[in-house]
Design an enzyme around this catalytic site. Sequence first.
Site, PDB file in Angstrom:
ATOM      1  CB  CYS A 260      50.384  41.624  47.451  1.00 28.98           C
ATOM      2  SG  CYS A 260      48.789  40.854  48.484  1.00 28.98           S
ATOM      3  CG  HIS A 309      47.462  40.034  44.343  1.00 29.39           C
ATOM      4  ND1 HIS A 309      48.607  39.781  44.896  1.00 29.39           N
ATOM      5  CD2 HIS A 309      47.665  40.806  43.250  1.00 29.39           C
ATOM      6  CE1 HIS A 309      49.536  40.313  44.345  1.00 29.39           C
ATOM      7  NE2 HIS A 309      49.049  40.938  43.264  1.00 29.39           N
ATOM      8  CG  HIS A 321      51.570  42.827  41.523  1.00 32.19           C
ATOM      9  ND1 HIS A 321      50.880  41.837  41.425  1.00 32.19           N
ATOM     10  CD2 HIS A 321      52.430  42.810  40.344  1.00 32.19           C
ATOM     11  CE1 HIS A 321      51.228  40.929  40.482  1.00 32.19           C
ATOM     12  NE2 HIS A 321      52.040  41.728  39.681  1.00 32.19           N
TER      13      HIS A 321
END
Length: 347
Positions: A260, A309, A321
């Site tokens: 991420c 995240h 993402h």
Amino acid sequence: MASHRRPKQPSRTRVTVLTTAAAAAVALSSQAANAAPSEKPSKDEVKTKVDKLYEEAEQATEKYNGAKEKQEKLQKEVSTIQDNVARGQEELNELRDGLGTMASAQYRSGGIDPSLQLFLSADPDNYLDKASTLDQLSGQQVEALKKIQVKQRDLAQQRSEASEKLKDLSATRTELGKKKKEVQGKLSSAQKLLNTLTAQEKAALQDEEQRSNRASERQVLTGGKTTPASGRAGAAFAAAQGKIGTPYVYGATGPSSFDCSGLTSWAYAQAGVSIPRTSQAQTGAGTRISSMSQLQVGDLVFFFNDLHHVGLYAGNGQVLHAPRTGTNVRYESMSTIGGPFMFGVRV
């Protein structure tokens, strides 16, 4: 003559024990045969457990990324200090050679000064502060000795600093190994759970995910009004869009795979902006945006209480993402990430 005795009959007690044991064995066999097999978890239960393991793996991944970044930084610092020490030692040797040349000249002209001989045969630090000794040396000799003293102190300090950083580097490498093992353990457990599913169940899960992906993409393209990306944020978002479909791999920073924070840092690098490597560190890369309604395309968006995240805001409540292992870079609704939206950052 042979004896013809009747075989000895088992005692009543022995018969009773054998009969009881046989009955117990039959009963246990019957219970084992009739026992209900352990229930196999449903597809949805497996998915829930797997998603949790993937979340834990991503948490460990960001810690792994942090340890890896620290290791690389320490390695550069250690190398720089060691190079400086090597150069400093060469300079110190040259200074000592110069002082030796002075001594040789004095010897040829009538004998070396006892005080200078003392300096040459021992550590100047032991004598430099003695005024009575300095009085017997020329100004040029005193200056040379002072330079040697300063250089020796600098080298001692640099060697000490290098030693401490090497200890820190060793500890960081150990931490890196532990985090890598933790990530791999979580992923292995998730894979074992997935392996309990039938081919049909796996296909059903994949179909559900693909439908969700298509819905998110349609929302990005046809949804309500959103402030468009511009400038470097726009360039970063465009770079990330070009990586849709690229696989998630923990610890990866592109261009053929990402995690991420690897995707977000890579995307902004393509726009000429350097941001930190980990999601937690990226929270300080710009101005914080608390309200989702104020987000603009290309803003960094952070999820989960520990901020493990991060993605790029894609507009209309969607994020672009790298989700987790087993998925590719994609659009996804911010409401289905699995953790709460915490805030955005405008780089």
